[in-house]
Scaffold this motif. Sequence first.
Motif, PDB file in Angstrom:
ATOM      1  N   VAL A  36       0.812  -1.325  -0.308  1.00  0.00           N
ATOM      2  CA  VAL A  36      -0.298  -0.058   0.491  1.00  0.00           C
ATOM      3  C   VAL A  36       0.839   1.211  -0.100  1.00  0.00           C
ATOM      4  O   VAL A  36       0.152   2.097  -0.983  1.00  0.00           O
ATOM      5  N   GLU A  37       2.408   1.293   0.977  1.00  0.00           N
ATOM      6  CA  GLU A  37       2.771   2.602   1.167  1.00  0.00           C
ATOM      7  C   GLU A  37       3.396   2.868  -0.797  1.00  0.00           C
ATOM      8  O   GLU A  37       4.078   3.919  -0.618  1.00  0.00           O
ATOM      9  N   VAL A  38       3.544   1.560  -0.979  1.00  0.00           N
ATOM     10  CA  VAL A  38       4.461   2.147  -2.363  1.00  0.00           C
ATOM     11  C   VAL A  38       3.425   2.330  -3.761  1.00  0.00           C
ATOM     12  O   VAL A  38       3.805   3.447  -4.471  1.00  0.00           O
ATOM     13  N   LEU A  39       2.190   1.832  -3.691  1.00  0.00           N
ATOM     14  CA  LEU A  39       0.929   2.803  -4.378  1.00  0.00           C
ATOM     15  C   LEU A  39       0.981   4.371  -4.205  1.00  0.00           C
ATOM     16  O   LEU A  39       0.093   4.856  -4.964  1.00  0.00           O
ATOM     17  N   ALA A  40       0.811   4.385  -2.974  1.00  0.00           N
ATOM     18  CA  ALA A  40       0.598   5.766  -2.125  1.00  0.00           C
ATOM     19  C   ALA A  40       1.932   6.434  -2.936  1.00  0.00           C
ATOM     20  O   ALA A  40       1.651   7.863  -2.971  1.00  0.00           O
ATOM     21  N   GLY A 100      12.861   6.304  -0.907  1.00  0.00           N
ATOM     22  CA  GLY A 100      12.022   5.928  -0.916  1.00  0.00           C
ATOM     23  C   GLY A 100      11.243   4.120  -0.987  1.00  0.00           C
ATOM     24  O   GLY A 100      12.053   2.981  -1.522  1.00  0.00           O
ATOM     25  N   ALA A 101       9.895   4.379  -0.874  1.00  0.00           N
ATOM     26  CA  ALA A 101       8.874   3.153  -0.809  1.00  0.00           C
ATOM     27  C   ALA A 101       9.581   2.300  -1.964  1.00  0.00           C
ATOM     28  O   ALA A 101       9.425   1.517  -2.843  1.00  0.00           O
ATOM     29  N   VAL A 102       9.009   3.344  -2.972  1.00  0.00           N
ATOM     30  CA  VAL A 102       8.984   2.768  -4.803  1.00  0.00           C
ATOM     31  C   VAL A 102      10.301   1.964  -4.958  1.00  0.00           C
ATOM     32  O   VAL A 102      10.970   1.255  -5.333  1.00  0.00           O
ATOM     33  N   ASP A 103      11.683   2.935  -4.877  1.00  0.00           N
ATOM     34  CA  ASP A 103      12.923   2.816  -4.660  1.00  0.00           C
ATOM     35  C   ASP A 103      13.168   1.316  -4.003  1.00  0.00           C
ATOM     36  O   ASP A 103      13.523   0.065  -4.697  1.00  0.00           O
ATOM     37  N   ALA A 104      13.196   1.400  -3.157  1.00  0.00           N
ATOM     38  CA  ALA A 104      13.185  -0.018  -1.784  1.00  0.00           C
ATOM     39  C   ALA A 104      12.547  -1.545  -3.050  1.00  0.00           C
ATOM     40  O   ALA A 104      12.614  -2.331  -2.531  1.00  0.00           O
ATOM     41  N   GLU A 105      11.076  -0.753  -3.597  1.00  0.00           N
ATOM     42  CA  GLU A 105      10.388  -2.177  -3.439  1.00  0.00           C
ATOM     43  C   GLU A 105      11.115  -2.460  -5.019  1.00  0.00           C
ATOM     44  O   GLU A 105      10.734  -3.703  -5.223  1.00  0.00           O
ATOM     45  N   ALA A 106      11.125  -1.656  -5.728  1.00  0.00           N
ATOM     46  CA  ALA A 106      11.816  -1.926  -7.298  1.00  0.00           C
ATOM     47  C   ALA A 106      13.464  -3.112  -7.123  1.00  0.00           C
ATOM     48  O   ALA A 106      13.494  -3.386  -8.075  1.00  0.00           O
ATOM     49  N   ARG A 107      14.336  -2.188  -5.645  1.00  0.00           N
ATOM     50  CA  ARG A 107      15.292  -3.296  -5.588  1.00  0.00           C
ATOM     51  C   ARG A 107      15.032  -4.679  -5.394  1.00  0.00           C
ATOM     52  O   ARG A 107      15.662  -5.584  -5.588  1.00  0.00           O
ATOM     53  N   ARG A 108      13.802  -4.611  -4.474  1.00  0.00           N
ATOM     54  CA  ARG A 108      13.651  -6.181  -4.271  1.00  0.00           C
ATOM     55  C   ARG A 108      13.264  -6.659  -5.576  1.00  0.00           C
ATOM     56  O   ARG A 108      12.856  -8.109  -5.189  1.00  0.00           O
ATOM     57  N   GLY A 118       0.289 -12.914 -16.875  1.00  0.00           N
ATOM     58  CA  GLY A 118       0.161 -11.387 -16.539  1.00  0.00           C
ATOM     59  C   GLY A 118       1.821 -11.366 -16.270  1.00  0.00           C
ATOM     60  O   GLY A 118       2.496 -11.438 -15.724  1.00  0.00           O
ATOM     61  N   THR A 119       1.819  -9.411 -16.430  1.00  0.00           N
ATOM     62  CA  THR A 119       3.237  -8.802 -16.204  1.00  0.00           C
ATOM     63  C   THR A 119       3.186  -8.359 -14.639  1.00  0.00           C
ATOM     64  O   THR A 119       2.418  -8.424 -13.573  1.00  0.00           O
ATOM     65  N   ILE A 120       4.151  -8.868 -14.325  1.00  0.00           N
ATOM     66  CA  ILE A 120       4.767  -8.509 -12.997  1.00  0.00           C
ATOM     67  C   ILE A 120       5.417  -8.017 -13.128  1.00  0.00           C
ATOM     68  O   ILE A 120       7.518  -7.562 -13.465  1.00  0.00           O
ATOM     69  N   PRO A 121       5.315  -6.126 -13.007  1.00  0.00           N
ATOM     70  CA  PRO A 121       5.756  -5.166 -13.055  1.00  0.00           C
ATOM     71  C   PRO A 121       7.016  -4.243 -12.197  1.00  0.00           C
ATOM     72  O   PRO A 121       6.860  -4.847 -10.807  1.00  0.00           O
ATOM     73  N   LEU A 122       8.095  -3.875 -12.648  1.00  0.00           N
ATOM     74  CA  LEU A 122       8.734  -3.262 -11.833  1.00  0.00           C
ATOM     75  C   LEU A 122       8.785  -2.171 -10.924  1.00  0.00           C
ATOM     76  O   LEU A 122       8.715  -1.801  -9.711  1.00  0.00           O
ATOM     77  N   HIS A 123       8.002  -1.355 -11.398  1.00  0.00           N
ATOM     78  CA  HIS A 123       7.337   0.014 -11.112  1.00  0.00           C
ATOM     79  C   HIS A 123       5.530  -0.403 -10.875  1.00  0.00           C
ATOM     80  O   HIS A 123       5.385  -0.714 -11.568  1.00  0.00           O
ATOM     81  N   PRO A 124       4.824   0.508  -9.959  1.00  0.00           N
ATOM     82  CA  PRO A 124       3.350   0.360 -10.154  1.00  0.00           C
ATOM     83  C   PRO A 124       3.410   0.646 -11.054  1.00  0.00           C
ATOM     84  O   PRO A 124       4.129   1.750 -12.049  1.00  0.00           O
ATOM     85  N   PRO A 125       2.309   0.574 -11.951  1.00  0.00           N
ATOM     86  CA  PRO A 125       2.002   0.655 -13.209  1.00  0.00           C
ATOM     87  C   PRO A 125       1.418   2.228 -13.125  1.00  0.00           C
ATOM     88  O   PRO A 125       0.955   3.328 -14.674  1.00  0.00           O
ATOM     89  N   THR A 126       0.756   2.801 -12.242  1.00  0.00           N
ATOM     90  CA  THR A 126       0.634   4.503 -12.561  1.00  0.00           C
ATOM     91  C   THR A 126       2.226   4.977 -12.879  1.00  0.00           C
ATOM     92  O   THR A 126       2.429   6.331 -13.736  1.00  0.00           O
ATOM     93  N   LEU A 127       2.747   4.501 -12.557  1.00  0.00           N
ATOM     94  CA  LEU A 127       4.640   5.343 -13.071  1.00  0.00           C
ATOM     95  C   LEU A 127       4.753   3.492 -14.543  1.00  0.00           C
ATOM     96  O   LEU A 127       4.789   4.625 -15.573  1.00  0.00           O
TER      97      LEU A 127
END
Length: 471
Positions: A36-40, A100-108, A118-127
């Motif tokens: 949730v925090e990544v999407l936000a 940030g949260a997006v950065d940390a999730e992308a590193r994971r 289906g695709t499992i994207p590196l970044h949230p689809p909004t980006l």
Amino acid sequence: MPQRRSHVAPSAAQTELAAALAALRETLEAPTDFPVEVLAEAETLTAPAPELDLRDLPFATLDPAGARDLDQAFHLERDGDGYLVRYAIADVPGFVVPGGAVDAEARRRGQTLYAADGTIPLHPPTLSEDRASLLPDVDRPALVWTFTLDSDGAVTDFRLQRALIRSRAQLDYATTQRALDAGEGGPAALLPEIGALRLEQERRRGGASLNLPDEEVVRTPDGGYAIERRSPLPVEEWNAQLSLMTGMAAASLMLDAGVGIIRTMPEPDEAAFEAFRHQTAALGRPWVGGTYGEYLRGLDRADPMTLPVLEAAASLFRGAGYMVFDGEAPKDAVQAAIAAPYAHATAPLRRLVDRWALAICLAASAGEPVPPWVRSSLGDLPALMQQSGQRASQLDAATINRVEAALLTPLVGRSLEATVIELRGDRAAIQIADPAVTATAPVPADAKPGDILRLRVVRADISEGVVEFAV
């Protein structure tokens, strides 16, 4: 080779396949939903406003049909006897906040994964599919490479700048190839000309391209799955040359700056070359002169023996990795297959390492210091990319294995023709034309690459992706 499609229609096997593919994600621990925090955070991210405005230039993107994560856009024009190539890359370094949260999730995650279901994207689809993607008819911040090429297609000058662009067309490979074959104009009109010159530059520097046929699992309109196997279209090879040119420029900038991360591949040793020579002779297509790159370029793609030769050549394209440096450029920085230093710097929406490379290149091109967050985390990237690369390879292989098992389930007990691609002891890699399946199977002691055998399908386990044959 021509495109082939083998189809798993909706059925009991299809239902089992869907369950097997869903279970596969959990087995590989492939991240799916974003926290949730990544999407936000992704909803709040914005890139810095560029000072350079290039919206008057009609950029265009070229990707598989229906793609939304558009990393690159190009603008091609003549410049006297040469050319001016502008190559815009999505400004992911501008959007993502370090730490940030997006950065940390992308590193994971490491990279975008392309699963059959289906695709499992590196970044949230909004980006990745919206605000950072170079979609047509919207203003987008981008990192724009500008290349000056001479009449032979050699790069005489280049620079990287942050700019505002507006893509005018979202092109796809098949439609663009048809338009170019028909002599139509458009944003890709110069791509065959520039692409051919860059391929000649590759030949001159001793580079080699494997260009194995693509094997991809796709969804069909009736809800089933299909395996498509096809050779890349010429327009895909020409387009890839723009990306290669950019990756070489990025490596050059980082090497000059003394800090960066480059893609490496060792030169095959003499034992590997000798083994490949023996394999080509056994296939009746001996490599007798010139470099291995020239030999591979000269293969007839319509020849049924070309695929076994390319499969054998894959042994020469091993050992790719990443090299990090900070303070002193490495002495041996050449990627052997490309025959030049090279970096991943053109797909930041889909690959983690590109964000670091682009941030370094932007600073180096402007004569500014490399950002501290880049230097402090640069050493983490090889392990992160290796981990995500292994996950992607396992997902691709396991997905294809399960779909192939579903294709062969109705054929258990029947015999099929198969071509021997590569011997592996008393077994061999084999290819079945219909359905389009590549697998391993026992073969007679006197079998050799290129032989056509009749094999009986003994077992097809969809849940495990296992197929067994008997001669």
